[in-house]
Design an enzyme around this catalytic site. Structure first.
Site, PDB file in Angstrom:
ATOM      1  N   LYS A  65      54.021  50.328  22.248  1.00  0.00           N
ATOM      2  CA  LYS A  65      53.894  50.396  20.788  1.00  0.00           C
ATOM      3  C   LYS A  65      54.885  49.448  20.116  1.00  0.00           C
ATOM      4  O   LYS A  65      55.818  48.968  20.764  1.00  0.00           O
ATOM      5  CB  LYS A  65      54.126  51.833  20.321  1.00  0.00           C
ATOM      6  CG  LYS A  65      55.563  52.308  20.534  1.00  0.00           C
ATOM      7  CD  LYS A  65      55.728  53.793  20.254  1.00  0.00           C
ATOM      8  CE  LYS A  65      57.188  54.193  20.418  1.00  0.00           C
ATOM      9  NZ  LYS A  65      57.354  55.659  20.455  1.00  0.00           N
ATOM     10  N   TYR A  88      80.495  35.259   3.339  1.00  0.00           N
ATOM     11  CA  TYR A  88      80.400  35.976   2.065  1.00  0.00           C
ATOM     12  C   TYR A  88      81.607  36.871   1.839  1.00  0.00           C
ATOM     13  O   TYR A  88      82.034  37.605   2.745  1.00  0.00           O
ATOM     14  CB  TYR A  88      79.125  36.833   2.029  1.00  0.00           C
ATOM     15  CG  TYR A  88      77.876  36.025   1.770  1.00  0.00           C
ATOM     16  CD1 TYR A  88      77.662  35.440   0.522  1.00  0.00           C
ATOM     17  CD2 TYR A  88      76.922  35.842   2.765  1.00  0.00           C
ATOM     18  CE1 TYR A  88      76.513  34.695   0.273  1.00  0.00           C
ATOM     19  CE2 TYR A  88      75.780  35.101   2.526  1.00  0.00           C
ATOM     20  CZ  TYR A  88      75.584  34.531   1.277  1.00  0.00           C
ATOM     21  OH  TYR A  88      74.457  33.790   1.031  1.00  0.00           O
TER      22      TYR A  88
HETATM   23  C1  LIG Z   1      57.967  56.061  21.687  1.00  0.00           C
HETATM   24  C2  LIG Z   1      57.393  57.223  22.348  1.00  0.00           C
HETATM   25  C3  LIG Z   1      57.545  57.395  23.738  1.00  0.00           C
HETATM   26  C4  LIG Z   1      58.437  56.511  24.580  1.00  0.00           C
HETATM   27  O1  LIG Z   1      59.768  56.902  24.393  1.00  0.00           O
HETATM   28  P1  LIG Z   1      60.980  56.227  25.211  1.00  0.00           P
HETATM   29  O2  LIG Z   1      62.138  57.075  24.838  1.00  0.00           O
HETATM   30  O3  LIG Z   1      61.123  54.841  24.695  1.00  0.00           O
HETATM   31  O4  LIG Z   1      60.641  56.282  26.635  1.00  0.00           O
HETATM   32  C5  LIG Z   1      56.868  58.440  24.331  1.00  0.00           C
HETATM   33  N1  LIG Z   1      56.110  59.268  23.605  1.00  0.00           N
HETATM   34  C6  LIG Z   1      55.953  59.151  22.279  1.00  0.00           C
HETATM   35  C7  LIG Z   1      55.095  60.110  21.549  1.00  0.00           C
HETATM   36  C8  LIG Z   1      56.594  58.141  21.600  1.00  0.00           C
HETATM   37  O5  LIG Z   1      56.455  58.034  20.277  1.00  0.00           O
END
Ligand SMILES: *Cc1c(COP(=O)(O)O)cnc(C)c1O
Length: 394
Positions: free
Chosen positions: A37, A287
């Site tokens: 994702k 800055y």
């Molecule tokens: C992002 C996510 C994961 C993966 O999590 P990690 O901690 O990066 O392994 C798994 N399940 C869901 C529902 C998520 O949103």
């Protein structure tokens, strides 16, 4: 034309190796869903989908239908699951792109059912995973609403309950209390599902943290008890970073320690020195002049700033790597630039490669180093790397 030198290198071979190693940790009969994702946590979906497939991934998780369509264009056969929730009106795209949706609201089922009937799909032909809110209060149906959802999987419905999903929200807490509460809740949900005469294939539960801790065994036992297969969903570990367990000064599980030494970071973030200057004692840097030179200094200008994803809070309190040595950030991080102090580093020249995140010589700057300095977590460090930073496979 030479482009602005600020890029990330993605070692797709490392992603493949990590997937295979994590597969070897998966309890018997278990399956891994590669969590790709958010543009593969900033690692580039286009580079990571093919690598995950080469490593044997049969399931991929993405946030949205849009990401699902992009993933589908990169792989014909893998199951692509939309885990972020679907919006009414997306049913048609789910079907057209052979995506699998995680759903928990009746209106989501309405939408899928209507689209499936319109597409002439027969009974039990559209697989969905129903998400249970086992304690996080973010998404999913609770036990009270589950019954009504289960009634939607009648024999004449085009919908099929392929999996039951939930998310462990505190799997990194070593005492495991939240896990136990959530597993107990899931036990009740699975019991009701069985009572409703439904036999989903998958218990879809647990992220990287669950995979590298003892809870994965308990999850496998729960799945087996209901005749289901366990699906684990690692994200961060796939990219070579093992989540830390809490409390921070406590020991990590043996599996997590072993994984830490085996997994390889997939991403390195680099830039180049584009200019050098000498400043006298008393000059201020950046800055608001938050850095005042107490002696003459040599500064290197880097074309990477907070618009590229470097946390602004790192100003005056972090270092990047130049010629294998640590170069402290001098002054505030600007939108498009950062200045580093190279006074103590011999022979720095325009064009020298600089490591923002990764290894150079004997030194490493890790995603956890960035996260600790910025008061955040590696997940955010990776996903903040901006779209104008080129992703290059190496
Ligand atoms: C992002 C996510 C994961 C993966 O999590 P990690 O901690 O990066 O392994 C798994 N399940 C869901 C529902 C998520 O949103």
């Amino acid at each position: 034309m030479q482009t602005r030198p600020c890029w990330v290198e993605i070692r797709t071979q490392a992603l493949e190796d990590n997937f295979r190693y994590l597969s070897s940790l998966t309890p018997a009969d278990g399956e891994l869903m590669a969590v790709l994702k958010a543009d593969a946590y900033g690692h580039s979906l286009a580079l990571c989908v093919p690598a995950a497939i080469r490593a044997g991934a049969r399931w991929i998780a993405v946030t949205s239908v849009e990401e699902g369509m992009a993933a589908r264009a990169l792989c014909a056969d893998a199951r692509v699951m939309v885990i972020g929730g679907i919006i009414p009106g997306q049913g048609e795209a789910i079907i057209a792109n052979h995506l699998t949706a995680a759903v928990w609201e009746p209106f989501q089922l309405d939408d899928l059912e209507t689209a499936a009937r319109a597409a002439g799909m027969g009974p039990s032909s559209l697989a969905v995973h129903v998400e249970i809110d086992s304690g996080m209060s973010r998404q999913g149906a609770n036990l009270e609403h589950l019954q009504a959802l289960l009634a939607r999987f009648a024999p004449d419905s085009p919908l099929r309950l392929d999996g039951v999903m939930t998310h462990l929200f505190a799997a990194d807490e070593s005492d495991g209390q939240a896990n136990q509460f959530q597993l107990q809740y899931m036990r009740q949900a699975l019991h009701r599902i069985e009572d409703a005469g439904l036999y989903p294939d998958w218990l879809n539960i647990g992220s990287s943290t669950a995979l590298v801790s003892a809870v994965s065994g308990e999850l496998a036992a729960l799945a087996a008890q209901y005749g289901m297969k366990l699906m684990l969903r690692p994200g961060l570990a796939l990219y070579g970073v093992v989540p830390r367990f809490l409390p921070e000064d406590g020991p990590n599980p043996a599996l997590a320690v072993a994984a830490h030494s085996r997994l390889e970071p997939v991403l390195a973030w680099k830039t180049r020195v584009i200019d050098l200057r000498q400043i006298p004692a008393g000059a201020v840097i950046g800055y608001n002049g938050t850095f005042v030179a107490t002696e003459p200094m040599r500064l290197a200008l880097l074309p990477a700033g907070y618009a590229d994803g470097i946390f602004r809070s790192l100003g005056n309190r972090f270092h990047f790597l130049v010629r294998g040595q640590r170069a402290p950030l001098a002054g505030r991080v600007s939108m498009d630039h950062t200045v580093v102090d190279v006074t103590e580093i011999a022979d720095v020249a325009v064009g020298d490669e600089v490591v923002i995140l990764g290894t150079q010589g004997e030194e490493t700057v890790s995603a956890y180093d960035h996260a600790d300095a910025a008061g955040t977590i590696p997940w955010e460090v990776f996903t903040r790397i901006g779209p104008r930073v080129h992703r290059v496979a190496v």
